[in-house]
Write an enzyme that holds these catalytic residues in place. Structure first.
Site, mmCIF file in Angstrom:
data_model
loop_
_atom_site.group_PDB
_atom_site.id
_atom_site.type_symbol
_atom_site.label_atom_id
_atom_site.label_comp_id
_atom_site.label_asym_id
_atom_site.label_seq_id
_atom_site.Cartn_x
_atom_site.Cartn_y
_atom_site.Cartn_z
ATOM 1 N N LYS A 22 0.834 -1.207 0.000
ATOM 2 C CA LYS A 22 0.000 0.000 0.000
ATOM 3 C C LYS A 22 0.871 1.261 0.000
ATOM 4 O O LYS A 22 0.647 2.171 -0.815
ATOM 5 C CB LYS A 22 -0.891 0.014 1.253
ATOM 6 N N ASN A 23 1.841 1.305 0.909
ATOM 7 C CA ASN A 23 2.584 2.552 1.086
ATOM 8 C C ASN A 23 3.634 2.800 0.005
ATOM 9 O O ASN A 23 4.314 3.823 0.021
ATOM 10 C CB ASN A 23 3.199 2.616 2.489
ATOM 11 N N CYS A 115 -5.304 12.726 13.180
ATOM 12 C CA CYS A 115 -6.035 11.476 12.932
ATOM 13 C C CYS A 115 -5.902 10.607 14.167
ATOM 14 O O CYS A 115 -5.315 11.018 15.164
ATOM 15 C CB CYS A 115 -5.526 10.780 11.681
ATOM 16 N N ARG A 120 0.111 14.455 13.463
ATOM 17 C CA ARG A 120 0.679 14.272 12.130
ATOM 18 C C ARG A 120 0.742 15.558 11.289
ATOM 19 O O ARG A 120 0.076 15.678 10.253
ATOM 20 C CB ARG A 120 -0.081 13.175 11.387
ATOM 21 N N ASP A 305 4.115 0.451 12.084
ATOM 22 C CA ASP A 305 2.960 -0.201 11.462
ATOM 23 C C ASP A 305 2.818 -1.672 11.854
ATOM 24 O O ASP A 305 1.850 -2.327 11.458
ATOM 25 C CB ASP A 305 3.037 -0.079 9.930
ATOM 26 N N ARG A 397 -8.898 -0.491 3.910
ATOM 27 C CA ARG A 397 -7.960 0.522 3.421
ATOM 28 C C ARG A 397 -6.606 -0.086 3.099
ATOM 29 O O ARG A 397 -5.919 0.401 2.204
ATOM 30 C CB ARG A 397 -7.746 1.596 4.497
#
Ligand code: EPU
Length: 449
Positions: A22-23, A115, A120, A305, A397
């Site tokens: 994803k990233n 968030c 952030r 993560d 997501r």
């Protein structure tokens, strides 16, 4: 909305394939804005964040076609804007700032705001882009950026921010002269973005180190030969944690073991056996889990993560484990939910003490973010009875078909509508044998995956 139901207690066995990262996919999709024309990308994971990115690019004027691989046409940019309704759903949208400024000389991007895992800020993104000649104003919740002449600069980041590094590198590829970016982030996803940009004709040296040197070029060419996104180390790591938690024998294929070293060391210290090939990792656990201490750090340290997923594993490990989160100030929201399942976790600021328990008990739990949701699924795999993880959209997501992949490993898990409560229907959805005399008929089961 859907929820995920899990009947805990089964060991996991078999093979699971890693999807694209994803990233890496998000910045690479956005980097296509730098080179007008038709791009092709392969191994892009099927995720809500990827759909959101494609829809953002569509609004900018760049249509895409998803058919196994992705075709993306960035010939024309109609609007250089990332609106609030997209940015609030996906912070990574802020990555359009650098490419739009480099390509169009202007950009309007909604300020992301805080968030669930922290405040952030994006001050480092702006500082780097300002050094390249961009000017910013804030009004109506939007950052308005302009640049007449993008010129290379010597930039020192205050901290190695991942998307900040990406934003600055993308802009610098089209700046006049040389940019040196110091204290840059070193994550494998940044290396993948740099490799992609190099395949478009960018001149970048030092990817994977803390100093990037970018020699600006006047134009980039589109990726006509499909660029393949690197495997998702966090997804692979999540299935390794699932294997560690549930026990059994799990092989994660199509991954890059080198990128998972910090996690592998912790899982081995926790009592798991890991066998590595060039592209796969096999995890087995026969004995009990043992507590380990962990501190999150920028790559090549232990990734934030993976913190929540490892905490779930440690909740059943013998002894006490200290988990320190140094990247985000509020990334322990899963601790309170794990406690509802019987975990013993005490959080104090950025430090959590986890005292392993013999068993967890299934419960209805609610996740605050993507990795917290994954942690709750992992906990549910080994909890006695049924766990229901609400707010599936977090998982959507960032995990490509998590339910299907865990089912493939033998987990009793299903995705069902939120309002499905009938125990027999839930059991049926999870593929469990019906309990004699219990609940509703077969036709009432409404599993959606
Ligand atoms: N920070 C600042 N100012 C900035 C930028 C960052 O103070 O201008 C701070 C942040 O507040 C944070 C730290 O620096 O405390 C590191 O944040 P970073 O900017 O590196 O995070 P990010 O780029 O916003 C990416 C990933 C995250 C991952 C972090 C850390 C993407 C799209 N997102 O976020 O992924 O946790 O790096 O590795 O690449 C996830 O996938 O679940 C996820 C949250």
């Amino acid at each position: 909305m859907d929820k995920i139901v899990i009947s805990g207690g089964r060991t996991l066995n078999g093979t699971v394939r890693t999807s694209g990262a994803k990233n890496a996919a998000l910045p690479i999709l956005i980097a296509t804005l730098l080179a007008p024309g038709e791009h092709r990308l392969a191994n892009v994971p099927e995720l809500a964040d990827v759909s959101s990115t494609l829809s953002l690019l569509g609004r900018i004027g760049c249509p895409s076609l998803v058919n196994g691989s992705i075709r993306l046409d960035t010939s024309r940019i109609a609007f250089s804007e990332a609106p609030y309704d997209v940015v609030r759903k996906m912070r990574a949208s802020v990555l359009v700032l650098g490419p739009l400024l480099a390509r169009c000389g202007q950009a309007k991007v909604s300020l992301p705001g805080g968030c669930a895992i922290g405040t952030r800020p994006i001050d480092q993104h702006l500082k780097g882009l300002e050094a390249l000649g961009c000017r910013f104003e804030l009004s109506g919740g939007y950052i308005h950026g302009h640049v007449d002449d993008l010129v290379g600069a010597d930039i020192q980041l205050d901290m190695p921010t991942v998307t900040g590094t990406e934003n600055i590198v993308m802009a610098a590829t089209l700046a006049r002269g040389t940019t040196i970016l110091r204290n840059a982030a070193r994550e494998p996803e940044i290396v993948d973005l740099c490799n992609f940009l190099i395949s478009l004709g960018a001149r970048i040296e030092g990817a994977g180190t803390d100093t990037l040197v970018i020699e600006g070029v006047s134009r980039l060419r589109p990726a006509t030969r499909a660029y393949r996104i690197l495997p998702d180390r966090i997804e692979a790591g999540t299935y390794l944690c699932a294997g560690a938690m549930a026990g059994g024998d799990v092989t994660v294929t199509d991954c890059e073991p080198e990128h998972l070293q910090p996690l592998l060391r912790k899982l081995e210290a926790a009592g798991c056996t890991i066998d590595t090939t060039a592209t796969s990792l096999r995890i087995r656990r026969d004995g009990p889990l043992k507590g380990v201490d962990v501190r999150t750090e920028p790559h090549p340290g232990f990734p934030t993560d993976m913190q929540a997923q490892l905490m779930a594993v440690l909740s059943r490990a013998e002894g006490a484990s200290i988990v320190e989160e140094t990247i985000f100030e509020n990334r322990f929201m899963h601790a309170a939910e794990l406690k509802r399942m019987g975990a013993v976790v005490e959080t104090r600021g950025r430090v959590a003490t986890v005292r392993g328990v013999e068993s967890l008990t299934g419960a209805a739990v609610m996740a605050s973010d993507l990795r917290a949701s994954a942690a709750l699924v992992i906990a549910g795999l080994s909890a006695a009875g049924r766990t229901e993880v609400l707010r599936t959209y977090h998982l959507d997501r960032g995990y490509d078909d998590m339910v299907g992949k865990l089912r493939g490993l033998g987990a009793a898990i299903a995705r069902v509508p939120d309002d499905l409560h009938d125990p027999a229907a839930l059991d049926e959805a999870m593929g469990l044998a019906p309990t004699p005399g219990a609940g509703s008929s077969t036709s009432e089961a409404r599993a959606t995956a």
